[in-house]
Design a protein around this motif. Structure first.
Motif, mmCIF file in Angstrom:
data_model
loop_
_atom_site.group_PDB
_atom_site.id
_atom_site.type_symbol
_atom_site.label_atom_id
_atom_site.label_comp_id
_atom_site.label_asym_id
_atom_site.label_seq_id
_atom_site.Cartn_x
_atom_site.Cartn_y
_atom_site.Cartn_z
ATOM 1 N N GLU A 72 0.660 -1.640 -0.096
ATOM 2 C CA GLU A 72 0.003 -0.229 -0.316
ATOM 3 C C GLU A 72 1.205 1.394 0.232
ATOM 4 O O GLU A 72 0.640 2.404 -0.453
ATOM 5 N N ALA A 73 2.274 1.322 0.651
ATOM 6 C CA ALA A 73 2.948 2.501 0.752
ATOM 7 C C ALA A 73 3.316 2.349 -0.340
ATOM 8 O O ALA A 73 3.636 3.498 -0.377
ATOM 9 N N VAL A 74 4.138 2.055 -1.112
ATOM 10 C CA VAL A 74 4.143 1.660 -2.634
ATOM 11 C C VAL A 74 3.816 2.607 -3.228
ATOM 12 O O VAL A 74 3.704 2.725 -4.024
ATOM 13 N N GLY A 75 2.562 1.531 -3.633
ATOM 14 C CA GLY A 75 1.421 2.130 -4.463
ATOM 15 C C GLY A 75 0.888 3.199 -4.539
ATOM 16 O O GLY A 75 1.327 4.334 -5.228
ATOM 17 N N LYS A 76 1.145 4.006 -3.024
ATOM 18 C CA LYS A 76 1.039 5.174 -2.789
ATOM 19 C C LYS A 76 2.067 6.148 -3.142
ATOM 20 O O LYS A 76 2.005 7.410 -3.957
ATOM 21 N N VAL A 77 3.093 6.051 -3.075
ATOM 22 C CA VAL A 77 4.319 6.382 -3.287
ATOM 23 C C VAL A 77 4.877 6.670 -4.738
ATOM 24 O O VAL A 77 5.004 7.757 -5.911
ATOM 25 N N ALA A 78 4.099 5.481 -5.728
ATOM 26 C CA ALA A 78 4.826 5.127 -7.262
ATOM 27 C C ALA A 78 3.142 6.326 -7.744
ATOM 28 O O ALA A 78 3.598 7.291 -9.205
ATOM 29 N N ALA A 79 1.807 6.218 -6.991
ATOM 30 C CA ALA A 79 0.757 7.251 -7.648
ATOM 31 C C ALA A 79 1.201 8.881 -7.430
ATOM 32 O O ALA A 79 1.011 9.256 -8.887
ATOM 33 N N SER A 80 1.999 9.415 -6.208
ATOM 34 C CA SER A 80 2.272 11.037 -6.566
ATOM 35 C C SER A 80 3.484 10.820 -7.308
ATOM 36 O O SER A 80 3.038 11.940 -7.863
ATOM 37 N N PHE A 81 4.614 10.049 -7.446
ATOM 38 C CA PHE A 81 5.307 10.132 -8.668
ATOM 39 C C PHE A 81 4.645 10.178 -10.084
ATOM 40 O O PHE A 81 4.838 11.603 -10.728
ATOM 41 N N PHE A 82 3.382 9.198 -10.043
ATOM 42 C CA PHE A 82 2.883 9.712 -11.336
ATOM 43 C C PHE A 82 2.543 11.339 -11.533
ATOM 44 O O PHE A 82 1.864 11.383 -12.116
ATOM 45 N N THR A 83 1.644 11.793 -10.185
ATOM 46 C CA THR A 83 1.257 12.861 -10.242
ATOM 47 C C THR A 83 1.826 14.090 -10.893
ATOM 48 O O THR A 83 2.401 15.343 -11.097
ATOM 49 N N ALA A 84 2.990 13.617 -9.958
ATOM 50 C CA ALA A 84 4.773 14.699 -9.919
ATOM 51 C C ALA A 84 5.026 14.947 -11.108
ATOM 52 O O ALA A 84 5.521 16.007 -11.639
ATOM 53 N N VAL A 85 4.775 13.749 -12.359
ATOM 54 C CA VAL A 85 5.771 13.916 -13.408
ATOM 55 C C VAL A 85 4.856 14.455 -14.217
ATOM 56 O O VAL A 85 4.882 14.703 -15.499
ATOM 57 N N PHE A 86 3.324 14.767 -14.121
ATOM 58 C CA PHE A 86 2.051 14.963 -15.094
ATOM 59 C C PHE A 86 2.265 16.410 -15.829
ATOM 60 O O PHE A 86 2.092 16.611 -16.747
ATOM 61 N N PRO A 87 2.750 17.166 -14.919
ATOM 62 C CA PRO A 87 3.061 18.632 -15.140
ATOM 63 C C PRO A 87 4.113 19.000 -17.069
ATOM 64 O O PRO A 87 4.482 19.350 -17.534
ATOM 65 N N GLY A 88 5.080 17.062 -16.494
ATOM 66 C CA GLY A 88 5.961 17.117 -17.809
ATOM 67 C C GLY A 88 5.376 16.869 -18.833
ATOM 68 O O GLY A 88 5.653 17.140 -20.478
ATOM 69 N N ASN A 89 4.262 16.120 -18.700
ATOM 70 C CA ASN A 89 3.016 15.901 -19.827
ATOM 71 C C ASN A 89 2.640 16.971 -20.549
ATOM 72 O O ASN A 89 2.402 17.378 -21.798
ATOM 73 N N ILE A 90 1.865 17.474 -19.789
ATOM 74 C CA ILE A 90 1.160 18.813 -20.230
ATOM 75 C C ILE A 90 2.309 20.396 -20.325
ATOM 76 O O ILE A 90 2.345 20.768 -21.716
ATOM 77 N N SER A 91 3.565 20.538 -19.811
ATOM 78 C CA SER A 91 4.165 21.100 -20.867
ATOM 79 C C SER A 91 4.818 20.288 -22.507
ATOM 80 O O SER A 91 4.949 21.218 -23.166
ATOM 81 N N GLN A 92 4.451 19.330 -22.714
ATOM 82 C CA GLN A 92 5.470 18.009 -23.756
ATOM 83 C C GLN A 92 3.894 18.815 -24.852
ATOM 84 O O GLN A 92 4.170 19.228 -26.148
ATOM 85 N N TYR A 93 2.864 19.255 -23.907
ATOM 86 C CA TYR A 93 1.854 19.380 -25.307
ATOM 87 C C TYR A 93 2.091 20.645 -25.052
ATOM 88 O O TYR A 93 1.396 21.352 -26.651
ATOM 89 N N VAL A 94 1.281 21.589 -23.965
ATOM 90 C CA VAL A 94 1.607 23.151 -24.552
ATOM 91 C C VAL A 94 2.678 23.606 -25.473
ATOM 92 O O VAL A 94 2.451 24.635 -26.022
ATOM 93 N N ASN A 95 4.311 23.109 -25.544
ATOM 94 C CA ASN A 95 5.389 23.532 -26.050
ATOM 95 C C ASN A 95 4.697 23.323 -26.999
ATOM 96 O O ASN A 95 6.482 23.741 -28.260
ATOM 97 N N LYS A 96 4.569 21.926 -27.811
ATOM 98 C CA LYS A 96 4.152 21.346 -29.209
ATOM 99 C C LYS A 96 5.693 20.424 -29.422
ATOM 100 O O LYS A 96 6.163 20.751 -30.124
ATOM 101 N N ARG A 97 6.091 20.032 -28.212
ATOM 102 C CA ARG A 97 7.238 18.979 -27.906
ATOM 103 C C ARG A 97 6.869 17.740 -28.871
ATOM 104 O O ARG A 97 6.298 16.810 -28.048
ATOM 105 N N SER A 98 7.431 17.738 -30.050
ATOM 106 C CA SER A 98 8.117 16.035 -30.701
ATOM 107 C C SER A 98 8.447 14.854 -29.702
ATOM 108 O O SER A 98 9.848 15.144 -29.965
ATOM 109 N N ALA A 99 7.809 13.373 -28.726
ATOM 110 C CA ALA A 99 9.463 12.432 -28.477
ATOM 111 C C ALA A 99 7.705 11.382 -28.826
ATOM 112 O O ALA A 99 6.746 11.800 -28.045
#
Length: 129
Positions: A72-99
């Motif tokens: 359960e603790a590891v799952g919460k950390v993993a979920a938090s990590f996925f939430t923390a890196v989400f701005p990177g996905n938004i940045s890729q979209y907003v800045n039209k960066r292909s990868a």
């Protein structure tokens, strides 16, 4: 397949995918991952990619190897990590960066909807939901 077995398979699959993604951060996809690092991150883009890759390898290994008492603790950390890196996905979209084959606004936008599924996957496969 019973529910506990399904959760274990899902947890190990998620962990394995994180390990592979982490290795790709450090090797063959390192340049592509830089496209996702928002400009406001105070670290060098390459350093951010390396640190996140190390974190993914650690999280993936934890998901694969964790015992019942710590899932359960590891799952919460993993979920938090996925939430923390989400701005990177938004940045890729907003800045039209292909990868990673995300070379249109439509593809980059569609990817944004998969991040909540990763959060759910991390929580559900570790008995958090």
């Amino acid at each position: 397949m019973n529910e506990q077995t399904a959760k274990k398979v899902a947890r190990i699959l998620l962990g394995t995918n994180l390990i592979v993604a982490g290795i790709s951060h450090l090797t063959f996809a390192r340049h592509a991952f830089k496209a996702q690092v928002p400009d406001w991150v105070p670290l060098k883009k390459d350093d951010t990619v390396v640190y996140s890759g190390v974190a993914e390898i650690a999280l993936g290994s934890s998901l694969v190897l964790t015992d019942d008492a710590h899932q359960e603790a590891v799952g919460k950390v993993a979920a938090s990590f996925f939430t923390a890196v989400f701005p990177g996905n938004i940045s890729q979209y907003v800045n039209k960066r292909s990868a990673f084959g995300l070379d249109t606004d439509e593809k980059r936008l569609a990817r944004l909807f998969f991040q909540p599924l990763l959060v759910y996957w991390a929580l559900k496969s570790t008995n958090n939901l």
